[in-house]
Design a protein around this motif. Structure first.
Motif, mmCIF file in Angstrom:
data_model
loop_
_atom_site.group_PDB
_atom_site.id
_atom_site.type_symbol
_atom_site.label_atom_id
_atom_site.label_comp_id
_atom_site.label_asym_id
_atom_site.label_seq_id
_atom_site.Cartn_x
_atom_site.Cartn_y
_atom_site.Cartn_z
ATOM 1 N N LEU A 54 0.844 -1.207 0.000
ATOM 2 C CA LEU A 54 0.000 0.000 0.000
ATOM 3 C C LEU A 54 0.879 1.257 0.000
ATOM 4 O O LEU A 54 0.546 2.263 -0.627
ATOM 5 N N VAL A 55 2.037 1.148 0.675
ATOM 6 C CA VAL A 55 2.938 2.307 0.739
ATOM 7 C C VAL A 55 3.811 2.373 -0.518
ATOM 8 O O VAL A 55 3.829 3.385 -1.228
ATOM 9 N N ALA B 72 1.250 1.339 -4.102
ATOM 10 C CA ALA B 72 0.050 2.169 -4.335
ATOM 11 C C ALA B 72 0.319 3.647 -4.040
ATOM 12 O O ALA B 72 -0.392 4.512 -4.550
ATOM 13 N N GLY B 73 1.301 3.945 -3.189
ATOM 14 C CA GLY B 73 1.645 5.348 -2.949
ATOM 15 C C GLY B 73 0.882 6.021 -1.819
ATOM 16 O O GLY B 73 0.855 7.252 -1.740
ATOM 17 N N PHE B 74 0.254 5.231 -0.930
ATOM 18 C CA PHE B 74 -0.322 5.843 0.275
ATOM 19 C C PHE B 74 0.831 6.179 1.224
ATOM 20 O O PHE B 74 1.688 5.328 1.479
ATOM 21 N N LYS B 75 0.814 7.389 1.759
ATOM 22 C CA LYS B 75 1.930 7.775 2.646
ATOM 23 C C LYS B 75 1.720 7.256 4.055
ATOM 24 O O LYS B 75 2.663 7.046 4.796
ATOM 25 N N GLU B 76 0.473 7.093 4.443
ATOM 26 C CA GLU B 76 0.158 6.771 5.838
ATOM 27 C C GLU B 76 -0.695 5.515 5.923
ATOM 28 O O GLU B 76 -1.853 5.520 5.503
ATOM 29 N N VAL B 77 -0.125 4.455 6.456
ATOM 30 C CA VAL B 77 -0.873 3.193 6.611
ATOM 31 C C VAL B 77 -0.585 2.619 8.000
ATOM 32 O O VAL B 77 0.453 1.985 8.212
ATOM 33 N N PRO B 78 -1.475 2.870 8.976
ATOM 34 C CA PRO B 78 -1.234 2.303 10.303
ATOM 35 C C PRO B 78 -1.309 0.781 10.286
ATOM 36 O O PRO B 78 -1.800 0.191 9.323
ATOM 37 N N ARG B 79 -0.831 0.198 11.376
ATOM 38 C CA ARG B 79 -0.915 -1.256 11.497
ATOM 39 C C ARG B 79 -2.382 -1.686 11.419
ATOM 40 O O ARG B 79 -3.234 -1.082 12.069
ATOM 41 N N PRO B 80 -2.699 -2.698 10.599
ATOM 42 C CA PRO B 80 -4.118 -3.038 10.422
ATOM 43 C C PRO B 80 -4.731 -3.633 11.686
ATOM 44 O O PRO B 80 -4.022 -4.145 12.544
ATOM 45 N N CYS B 81 -6.050 -3.566 11.751
ATOM 46 C CA CYS B 81 -6.767 -4.056 12.938
ATOM 47 C C CYS B 81 -7.332 -5.451 12.657
ATOM 48 O O CYS B 81 -8.142 -5.626 11.743
ATOM 49 N N PRO B 82 -6.901 -6.468 13.428
ATOM 50 C CA PRO B 82 -7.458 -7.808 13.205
ATOM 51 C C PRO B 82 -8.891 -7.887 13.731
ATOM 52 O O PRO B 82 -9.175 -7.387 14.814
ATOM 53 N N ILE B 83 -9.758 -8.488 12.957
ATOM 54 C CA ILE B 83 -11.136 -8.699 13.414
ATOM 55 C C ILE B 83 -11.303 -10.207 13.639
ATOM 56 O O ILE B 83 -11.085 -11.004 12.716
ATOM 57 N N TRP B 84 -11.676 -10.560 14.876
ATOM 58 C CA TRP B 84 -11.705 -11.962 15.289
ATOM 59 C C TRP B 84 -13.130 -12.503 15.249
ATOM 60 O O TRP B 84 -14.068 -11.774 15.555
ATOM 61 N N GLN C 183 -3.175 9.856 2.825
ATOM 62 C CA GLN C 183 -1.980 10.651 2.536
ATOM 63 C C GLN C 183 -1.621 11.530 3.729
ATOM 64 O O GLN C 183 -0.629 12.236 3.701
ATOM 65 N N LYS C 184 -2.437 11.539 4.750
ATOM 66 C CA LYS C 184 -2.325 12.542 5.818
ATOM 67 C C LYS C 184 -1.959 11.942 7.169
ATOM 68 O O LYS C 184 -2.617 11.018 7.636
#
Ligand SMILES: C[S@@+](CC[C@H](N)C(=O)[O-])C[C@H]1O[C@@H](n2cnc3c(N)ncnc32)[C@H](O)[C@@H]1O
Length: 281
Positions: A227-228, A231-243, A258-259
């Motif tokens: 994604l970074v 795809a060029g997204f600047k901001e990608v936090p750690r994803p959230c697992p859904i259980w 981007q922000k």
């Protein structure tokens, strides 16, 4: 108008509530930011590409939940675009939402509709900004859509990364048995065939090298890198697992923007959800 007795519901697990709550909290913050006088020149667009019929029913207890389109419509966007592949579900959705000129419902494959009809309405040079929710429960999303969203510079994306479908149908211990159509779906979702090098690790054994599947988390983090870097997204936090109820991760929710402030907001929301998360989940 569809009669209420024929209205469709999506059947979901309890965990759909968490997904909806995360989306709602992000949209609350987005609305607050864009209602400030400093953002007055910008106009906002909400895009829901796997929109569903508008309401769902929890499988275990029959509780009815408002779906993502209804949650979004509680927020102040200038335009809404909902896309649903199945005509009956799109009909149910239409009957659950107001008929207004700024609300558009498309029946079709979102991979085409987004690129052809919707993304051109969220251009940077037109002072548009948007949130795009991509919520497939299977591998039905093309990487081209994600990459285009990354390059537009206007879109905050919330994405369901359907790791359960991947595990069930693609990431087999013996990959040679996987249906070629599922490999194709995986290639389309990932953007190329490089997932294979990520998913299987060679481990030396007494009898020679054996291929072993890495953890879901490692796979999700490799997608985060794409994604970074691709795809060029600047901001990608750690994803959230859904259980789910049997303690398996059924999907990861990703956020990409981007922000930096958007990153901080969603990271905070993600951390407030689910179980305490060990470093590798
Ligand atoms: C997980 S459900 C969506 C739930 C909805 N986002 C919510 O939270 O209420 C996924 C939906 O995507 C639809 N769908 C599947 N493939 C699609 C495609 N290529 N384009 C548009 N919709 C699609 C399915 O029919 C289904 O209704």
């Amino acid at each position: 108008m569809v009669s209420s007795s024929r209205l469709q519901f999506e059947e979901v697990g309890e965990w759909a509530k968490i997904k909806h709550e995360i989306l709602k909290r992000y949209l609350d913050q987005y609305e607050t930011i864009f209602s400030s006088p400093r953002q007055k020149a910008l106009s906002t667009v909400y895009v829901d590409a796997f929109a569903g019929p508008g309401q769902s029913q929890v499988r275990s207890n029959g509780t009815v939940l408002d779906g993502s389109p209804l949650i979004a419509l509680d927020h102040d966007f200038d335009e809404f675009h909902f896309i649903e592949l199945e005509p009956e579900k799109a009909g149910s959705l239409k009957s659950r939402i107001p008929a207004r000129p700024n609300i558009h419902v498309y029946v079709g494959d979102c991979n085409n509709v987004l690129l052809r009809d919707v993304f051109p309405r969220v251009r940077y040079e037109d002072y548009k900004r948007g949130v795009c929710f991509l919520d497939p429960y299977r591998l039905d999303l093309d990487w081209t859509v994600v990459q285009t969203a990354g390059q537009m510079g206007t879109i905050d994306m919330v994405l369901n990364f359907p790791v359960m479908d991947m595990n069930r149908n693609v990431f087999w211990r013996r990959p040679e048995g996987v249906d070629p159509r599922d490999i194709e779906r995986m290639n389309a979702f990932w953007g190329d065939e490089s997932w294979h090098q990520v998913v299987y690790r060679k481990t030396p054994t007494f009898f020679g090298d054996e291929e072993e599947k890495v953890s879901n988390f490692e796979i999700a983090m490799a997608y985060r890198d794409r994604l970074v870097t691709v795809a060029g997204f600047k901001e990608v936090p750690r994803p959230c697992p859904i259980w789910n109820s049997t303690n398996s991760v059924i999907y990861y929710l990703f956020f990409a923007s981007q922000k930096k402030p958007a990153h901080r907001i969603m990271d905070h929301i993600f951390r407030n959800f689910g179980k305490p998360r060990p470093e590798n989940e």
